[in-house]
Design a protein around this motif. Structure first.
Motif, PDB file in Angstrom:
ATOM      1  N   LEU A 476       0.868  -1.168   0.000  1.00 53.53           N
ATOM      2  CA  LEU A 476       0.000   0.000   0.000  1.00 53.53           C
ATOM      3  C   LEU A 476       0.909   1.224   0.000  1.00 53.53           C
ATOM      4  N   ARG A 477       0.939   1.926  -1.141  1.00 48.10           N
ATOM      5  CA  ARG A 477       1.920   2.996  -1.321  1.00 48.10           C
ATOM      6  C   ARG A 477       1.241   4.361  -1.467  1.00 48.10           C
ATOM      7  N   SER A 478       1.974   5.383  -1.073  1.00 49.96           N
ATOM      8  CA  SER A 478       1.559   6.782  -1.212  1.00 49.96           C
ATOM      9  C   SER A 478       0.179   7.056  -0.620  1.00 49.96           C
ATOM     10  N   PRO A 479      -0.039   6.712   0.652  1.00 54.97           N
ATOM     11  CA  PRO A 479      -1.345   7.028   1.254  1.00 54.97           C
ATOM     12  C   PRO A 479      -1.539   8.531   1.366  1.00 54.97           C
ATOM     13  N   ARG A 480      -2.748   8.950   1.098  1.00 59.49           N
ATOM     14  CA  ARG A 480      -3.079  10.372   1.184  1.00 59.49           C
ATOM     15  C   ARG A 480      -4.336  10.552   2.019  1.00 59.49           C
ATOM     16  N   ILE A 481      -4.237  11.423   3.000  1.00 56.24           N
ATOM     17  CA  ILE A 481      -5.384  11.730   3.848  1.00 56.24           C
ATOM     18  C   ILE A 481      -6.258  12.734   3.113  1.00 56.24           C
ATOM     19  N   LEU A 482      -7.532  12.410   2.961  1.00 51.20           N
ATOM     20  CA  LEU A 482      -8.449  13.274   2.231  1.00 51.20           C
ATOM     21  C   LEU A 482      -9.171  14.218   3.178  1.00 51.20           C
ATOM     22  N   GLN A 483      -9.169  15.497   2.812  1.00 46.91           N
ATOM     23  CA  GLN A 483      -9.853  16.527   3.597  1.00 46.91           C
ATOM     24  C   GLN A 483      -9.348  16.564   5.041  1.00 46.91           C
ATOM     25  N   THR A 484      -8.035  16.638   5.177  1.00 45.94           N
ATOM     26  CA  THR A 484      -7.417  16.696   6.497  1.00 45.94           C
ATOM     27  C   THR A 484      -7.964  17.872   7.303  1.00 45.94           C
ATOM     28  N   GLY A 485      -8.313  17.606   8.550  1.00 48.37           N
ATOM     29  CA  GLY A 485      -8.786  18.660   9.429  1.00 48.37           C
ATOM     30  C   GLY A 485     -10.236  19.055   9.212  1.00 48.37           C
ATOM     31  N   THR A 486     -10.806  18.653   8.088  1.00 50.10           N
ATOM     32  CA  THR A 486     -12.196  18.970   7.779  1.00 50.10           C
ATOM     33  C   THR A 486     -13.086  17.756   7.937  1.00 50.10           C
ATOM     34  N   LEU A 487     -12.572  16.608   7.531  1.00 53.49           N
ATOM     35  CA  LEU A 487     -13.322  15.359   7.622  1.00 53.49           C
ATOM     36  C   LEU A 487     -12.741  14.510   8.746  1.00 53.49           C
ATOM     37  N   THR A 488     -13.490  14.387   9.835  1.00 52.32           N
ATOM     38  CA  THR A 488     -13.048  13.604  10.991  1.00 52.32           C
ATOM     39  C   THR A 488     -14.179  12.674  11.428  1.00 52.32           C
ATOM     40  N   GLY A 489     -13.866  11.794  12.342  1.00 50.61           N
ATOM     41  CA  GLY A 489     -14.889  10.896  12.859  1.00 50.61           C
ATOM     42  C   GLY A 489     -15.425   9.929  11.827  1.00 50.61           C
ATOM     43  N   GLN A 498     -15.284   4.556  -9.542  1.00 48.45           N
ATOM     44  CA  GLN A 498     -13.845   4.297  -9.521  1.00 48.45           C
ATOM     45  C   GLN A 498     -13.048   5.496  -9.035  1.00 48.45           C
ATOM     46  N   ASP A 499     -13.625   6.700  -9.094  1.00 48.18           N
ATOM     47  CA  ASP A 499     -12.869   7.876  -8.666  1.00 48.18           C
ATOM     48  C   ASP A 499     -13.566   8.697  -7.595  1.00 48.18           C
ATOM     49  N   SER A 500     -14.553   8.109  -6.897  1.00 47.08           N
ATOM     50  CA  SER A 500     -15.205   8.840  -5.806  1.00 47.08           C
ATOM     51  C   SER A 500     -15.628   7.888  -4.701  1.00 47.08           C
ATOM     52  N   LEU A 501     -15.635   8.419  -3.488  1.00 50.81           N
ATOM     53  CA  LEU A 501     -15.951   7.647  -2.287  1.00 50.81           C
ATOM     54  C   LEU A 501     -17.128   8.276  -1.558  1.00 50.81           C
ATOM     55  N   SER A 509     -23.169  17.301  11.736  1.00 49.67           N
ATOM     56  CA  SER A 509     -23.373  18.241  10.635  1.00 49.67           C
ATOM     57  C   SER A 509     -23.125  17.630   9.276  1.00 49.67           C
ATOM     58  N   GLN A 510     -22.390  16.536   9.230  1.00 48.54           N
ATOM     59  CA  GLN A 510     -22.094  15.888   7.948  1.00 48.54           C
ATOM     60  C   GLN A 510     -21.975  14.374   8.150  1.00 48.54           C
ATOM     61  N   PRO A 511     -23.097  13.720   8.434  1.00 48.88           N
ATOM     62  CA  PRO A 511     -23.041  12.285   8.714  1.00 48.88           C
ATOM     63  C   PRO A 511     -22.637  11.435   7.510  1.00 48.88           C
ATOM     64  N   VAL A 512     -22.937  11.940   6.295  1.00 41.06           N
ATOM     65  CA  VAL A 512     -22.555  11.216   5.078  1.00 41.06           C
ATOM     66  C   VAL A 512     -21.957  12.221   4.093  1.00 41.06           C
ATOM     67  N   VAL A 513     -20.792  11.891   3.547  1.00 45.29           N
ATOM     68  CA  VAL A 513     -20.112  12.805   2.630  1.00 45.29           C
ATOM     69  C   VAL A 513     -19.644  12.050   1.391  1.00 45.29           C
ATOM     70  N   LYS A 514     -19.430  12.815   0.343  1.00 47.80           N
ATOM     71  CA  LYS A 514     -18.878  12.296  -0.911  1.00 47.80           C
ATOM     72  C   LYS A 514     -17.571  13.019  -1.173  1.00 47.80           C
ATOM     73  N   VAL A 515     -16.520  12.261  -1.496  1.00 43.52           N
ATOM     74  CA  VAL A 515     -15.189  12.839  -1.676  1.00 43.52           C
ATOM     75  C   VAL A 515     -14.533  12.203  -2.903  1.00 43.52           C
ATOM     76  N   PRO A 516     -13.962  12.997  -3.818  1.00 38.63           N
ATOM     77  CA  PRO A 516     -13.191  12.394  -4.905  1.00 38.63           C
ATOM     78  C   PRO A 516     -11.915  11.774  -4.354  1.00 38.63           C
ATOM     79  N   ILE A 517     -11.319  10.858  -5.096  1.00 41.62           N
ATOM     80  CA  ILE A 517     -10.171  10.126  -4.566  1.00 41.62           C
ATOM     81  C   ILE A 517      -8.939  10.989  -4.392  1.00 41.62           C
TER      82      ILE A 517
END
Length: 580
Positions: A476-489, A498-501, A509-517
């Motif tokens: 597992l290479r080059s891990p990237r944290i998505l929306q650091t400091g904004t998306l927690t919990g 294939q390109d969105s989570l 305030s944001q129980p379900v979110v959509k984030v591109p990879i």
């Protein structure tokens, strides 16, 4: 080397921060490949007269996002010497729209009354790398700009930074996201590689995308995907429109490829260009049709290269309820021991083709993995732990193949891939996850359905890493944290495409979110009808998203929709899952 022979695709870049506000859902805009020297120099508007140093610094940052004519708009805010000498690097920093410009105070300030130091203070949300991919990171940012009063009385910056920095809204207004396509390592499943190209001038956009293809995958995906384009492939001239309305791509260096490989090259180019043109694409190889008898292409001419990465319509999804596996379609218990209560099922995963089931069962105070044919007995695997994450399947390499690899994480720190042996059994092998584990314990791991990436929940944060395979190891290479400091919990995640989570969180305030990879943005789903916390989520291409909260199961298909009750939620503590 191939990179050395490519035309430059993006204007250079420079560090700076600015103030701007653009709607969160604004999207980048598109461009084309050209050498900077070839871009026609438009009439560049000069800065307003008599603006103060703080405004000069702020406007310089905003203008830096415009790459046209070698960042001509930004150079108007520089003094003559700096404007001529400035050579921005290829890396660009993207900062939050809210930033400050203030006068520096304290010692080490200019003694010349015609000079002031302006500090640009901001938060970096990520960088646009030299490979044109966005790399998320949230860090404080400060830049010192020396602003000098010129003989004509106007203030100008004298020390532009080495790498451009631009506000998020300026970035999205000037750059367009393009999925550039490569192939999975061992199959003909396409894998999107999100890249960004400048949005103006419009002329040259298609050529810019082709240049990205020729230069290979982004740094994060190196080793995780393959390209059928050979190393010596190139373009003869430019990618240009023809008088009859086609877009001509004159390739060189591909004539000796097999017909099968040429078809893959055609698919790779046509699918990548569909984001920037609606024209027919005329694919040539040394002046002749790349694929014999098929010169002009539309996306509809390309066969599906995602079939192995998408659950079939006959796979409605499943759920774990009170230790049993049931159908999401009608809540009936599945056939076999998993549905009849022979195992105390904690979690489960169905292979993408629906033919196999991996389950985590609770037995004798610990969790154990079992794998078997769907509807039949599942054989125990020699893999135990205090906790095992919900299993996830690697896709098959061919349509008639049988899935033979399941991943799970033991006790949050040991990533294991379980492989089918020649005698029909299963054996575990460790996955190198050292880079991920530096962030923390892994509570969720979901392989992408194309097998090239993994999405994970690590210490309540959402991560994406590439899956790099060699002959004797998987990393597992080059891990990237998505929306650091904004998306927690974050408590659960699944692949919407294939390109969105989509992710479930404990945040009211944001129980379900959509984030591109690549984590550039985040969209929050409507929270109406949900009863936080949401503790489970599942998604798949073309399927409604299903979440589980204290009241049961809920479904929605898009961000703005109100959540609807699932017809078969069967009370609380239900864990839904689609194949994959």
């Amino acid at each position: 080397m191939r990179r050395a022979r490519l035309l430059a695709v993006l204007a250079g870049a420079v560090l700076l921060g600015g103030c701007a506000t653009v709607p969160e859902d604004s999207q980048p805009v598109a461009v084309q490949q050209q050498e900077l020297g070839q871009i026609a120099n438009p009439d560049v508007q000069q800065p307003p007269r008599d603006i103060d140093p703080l405004t000069v610094a702020r406007d310089f940052v905003e203008a830096s996002a415009q790459p046209v004519s070698n960042n001509a708009a930004a150079r108007t805010y520089l003094d003559d010497g700096a404007a001529k000498a400035w050579q921005p690097g290829k890396v660009m920093n993207v900062i939050d729209d809210q930033f400050n410009t203030v006068y520096a105070a304290g010692t080490a300030l200019p003694v010349n009354p015609m000079e002031v130091v302006v500090l640009v203070r901001a938060t970096t949300i990520g960088t646009l790398g030299a490979d044109s991919s966005f790399i998320p990171s949230r860090t404080p940012y400060e830049l010192r700009l020396l602003v000098r009063k010129q003989p004509d009385g106007q203030w100008r910056v004298t020390n532009p930074p080495a790498n451009i920095v631009m506000p998020y809204s300026a970035f999205t207004a000037n750059y367009v996201r393009v999925p550039v396509y490569f192939f999975a390592q061992d199959s003909n499943t396409i894998v999107p590689d999100l890249r960004y190209v400048a949005g103006k001038p419009q002329l040259g956009l298609a050529g810019r995308v082709v240049s990205l293809l020729l230069s290979g995958p982004s740094d994060q995906l190196v080793g995780a995907v393959r390209s059928p384009l050979p190393e010596d492939a190139g373009i003869e001239g430019n990618v240009t429109p023809t008088p009859d309305g086609a877009l001509m791509v004159p390739l060189t260096g591909v004539a000796d490829q097999t017909p099968e490989v040429k078809k893959l090259i055609a698919a790779q180019i046509v699918l990548s260009l569909q984001a920037v043109t609606t024209n027919r694409v005329r694919l040539l190889s040394d002046g002749n049709a790349l694929v014999d008898g098929h010169e002009d292409w539309l996306p509809s001419d390309v066969p599906s290269y995602t079939a192995l990465a998408s659950p079939g319509a006959d796979q409605p999804g499943l759920m774990v309820v009170n230790g049993r596996v049931r159908s999401l379609a009608d809540a009936s218990a599945v056939q076999g021991p998993a549905g009849q209560g022979a195992y105390q099922v904690v979690s489960a995963a169905q292979s993408i083709d629906g033919r196999q089931l991996a389950i985590v069962e609770l037995a004798e105070g610990r969790q154990q993995l079992r794998i078997g044919a769907f509807g039949a007995a599942a054989q125990p695997v020699n893999l135990f732990g205090g906790t095992l994450t919900r299993p996830t399947w690697r896709p098959t390499a061919t349509a008639d193949g049988t899935a033979g690899e399941v991943w799970t994480v033991v006790d949050g720190s040991s990533v294991v891939r379980v492989l089918r042996t020649s005698d029909g059994g299963w054996t575990g092998q460790a996955v190198n996850a050292e880079e991920v584990l530096t962030v923390g314990q892994i509570s969720v791991l979901r392989l992408s359905r194309d097998g090239a990436r993994a999405a994970m929940v690590v210490n309540g944060q959402l991560l994406v890493a590439s899956v790099v395979r060699t002959q004797d190891s998987v990393t597992l290479r080059s891990p990237r944290i998505l929306q650091t400091g904004t998306l927690t919990g974050v408590v659960d995640v699944d692949w919407l495409s294939q390109d969105s989570l989509v992710a479930a969180t404990t945040m009211p305030s944001q129980p379900v979110v959509k984030v591109p990879i690549d984590g550039l943005r985040m969209d929050t789903f409507n929270s109406s009808n949900l009863t936080p916390p949401v503790y489970a989520i599942t998604a798949a291409p073309g399927r409604p998203i299903v979440v589980a909260d204290a009241g049961g199961l809920w479904t929605a298909s898009d961000v703005g929709e109100v959540w609807r009750p699932h017809p078969h939620s069967l009370g609380s503590r239900v864990s839904p899952f689609y194949p994959g």
